[in-house]
Structure formats: C-alpha cells, structure tokens
Motif scaffolding. Structure first.
Motif, PDB file in Angstrom:
ATOM      1  N   CYS A  72      49.256 -68.316  30.508  1.00 21.78           N
ATOM      2  CA  CYS A  72      49.469 -67.934  28.626  1.00 21.78           C
ATOM      3  C   CYS A  72      49.503 -66.462  29.086  1.00 21.78           C
ATOM      4  O   CYS A  72      49.267 -65.884  30.147  1.00 21.78           O
ATOM      5  N   ALA A  73      51.092 -66.366  28.630  1.00 22.31           N
ATOM      6  CA  ALA A  73      51.915 -65.076  28.908  1.00 22.31           C
ATOM      7  C   ALA A  73      51.477 -64.530  27.039  1.00 22.31           C
ATOM      8  O   ALA A  73      51.939 -64.676  26.185  1.00 22.31           O
ATOM      9  N   ALA A  74      51.224 -62.348  27.389  1.00 17.75           N
ATOM     10  CA  ALA A  74      50.907 -61.954  26.115  1.00 17.75           C
ATOM     11  C   ALA A  74      52.093 -60.907  25.992  1.00 17.75           C
ATOM     12  O   ALA A  74      52.817 -60.943  27.682  1.00 17.75           O
ATOM     13  N   SER A  75      52.285 -60.405  25.352  1.00 12.73           N
ATOM     14  CA  SER A  75      53.858 -59.767  25.087  1.00 12.73           C
ATOM     15  C   SER A  75      53.283 -59.141  23.738  1.00 12.73           C
ATOM     16  O   SER A  75      52.735 -60.074  22.513  1.00 12.73           O
ATOM     17  N   GLY A  76      54.406 -57.750  23.447  1.00 14.68           N
ATOM     18  CA  GLY A  76      53.709 -57.528  22.437  1.00 14.68           C
ATOM     19  C   GLY A  76      53.483 -55.793  22.855  1.00 14.68           C
ATOM     20  O   GLY A  76      53.966 -54.674  24.389  1.00 14.68           O
ATOM     21  N   SER A  77      52.915 -55.009  21.432  1.00 17.34           N
ATOM     22  CA  SER A  77      53.158 -53.465  21.885  1.00 17.34           C
ATOM     23  C   SER A  77      51.223 -54.097  22.583  1.00 17.34           C
ATOM     24  O   SER A  77      50.467 -53.591  21.702  1.00 17.34           O
ATOM     25  N   ILE A  78      51.267 -53.949  23.528  1.00 17.29           N
ATOM     26  CA  ILE A  78      49.998 -54.347  24.683  1.00 17.29           C
ATOM     27  C   ILE A  78      49.468 -52.826  25.765  1.00 17.29           C
ATOM     28  O   ILE A  78      50.950 -52.660  26.256  1.00 17.29           O
ATOM     29  N   ALA A  79      48.633 -52.064  25.398  1.00 14.48           N
ATOM     30  CA  ALA A  79      48.580 -50.676  25.660  1.00 14.48           C
ATOM     31  C   ALA A  79      47.775 -51.212  27.075  1.00 14.48           C
ATOM     32  O   ALA A  79      48.235 -50.682  28.401  1.00 14.48           O
TER      33      ALA A  79
END
Length: 121
Positions: free
Chosen positions: A22-29
């Motif tokens: 599971c990969a998360a992407s985008g505007s992640i701090a």
C-alpha cells in the motif's frame, strides 16, 4: 490531495503466501499510521493489522503468527506479508492511512480502493 493505492492481491492455495503493498502519495507531511482492513462477502469490514509511523504494530488475534506488517517510511509504503493463508482469509483488503497533510491543521485519513485476496483450492 492524498492518494492510496493497494496492490498484490490474487488467488492462492490454502497454506500459501501473498504480500500486499500500500503506497501513499501526495501532500503528506508525516504518516501517523497505516492500517489494513478486510471485508469478506456479507460481513462487516474488520481490522487486520496496524503499524504506526514509528513502527509499533498491532494485530488482530486471527492473524497473529501468520501475518506481518512492515513500513517503509521513506517510500510511504506499508507491506502485509500473509503466510499460511486460509479460505477464511478470502476478502477484499483495504488500506487506510492517517497522515498530517502538508499545510493542514490536523490528522486526516484516506482509503485505498481495495485489493481482492482469494484463498481456494
């Protein structure tokens, strides 16, 4: 804003193994936690395993000793290694991630679309 994508599902024989990603992407701090859930036909969605950004893990009793969750913080990716799979593990597996969105005020959670796991002979 934040996207979550699961992969790795499929059909496997009882006793076999699969690894979900599971990969998360985008505007992640920052990542607070990843959680894997599953939903079998006709049943409610249930938690399977969870890992915090710091690596603390938690497993439901029905997968302890068979499943292992791990995290690659740099890649914002979580893995679920599933061993000794049983027909009862057949379900759609969903990934949930709790993150601090860049520029956001607090924590938010996001879901993937799910990946099918089928355990059958």
């Amino acid at each position: 804003q934040v996207q979550v994508a699961e992969s790795g599902g499929g059909l496997v024989l009882p006793g076999g193994s699969l690894t979900l990603s599971c990969a998360a992407s985008g505007s992640i701090a920052s990542i607070n936690a990843f959680t894997w859930y599953r939903q079998a036909p006709g049943k409610q969605r249930e938690m399977v395993a969870q890992i915090s950004g710091g690596g603390t893990t938690n497993y439901e009793h029905f997968v302890k000793g068979r499943f292992s969750i791990s995290i690659d913080n740099a890649a914002k990716t979580v893995y679920l290694q599933m061993n000794r799979l049983e027909p009862e593990d057949t379900a759609v597996y969903y990934c949930n991630v709790v993150v601090k969105v860049a520029g956001g005020a607090g924590l938010e959670d996001f879901w993937g679309q799910g990946t099918q796991v089928a355990v059958s002979s």
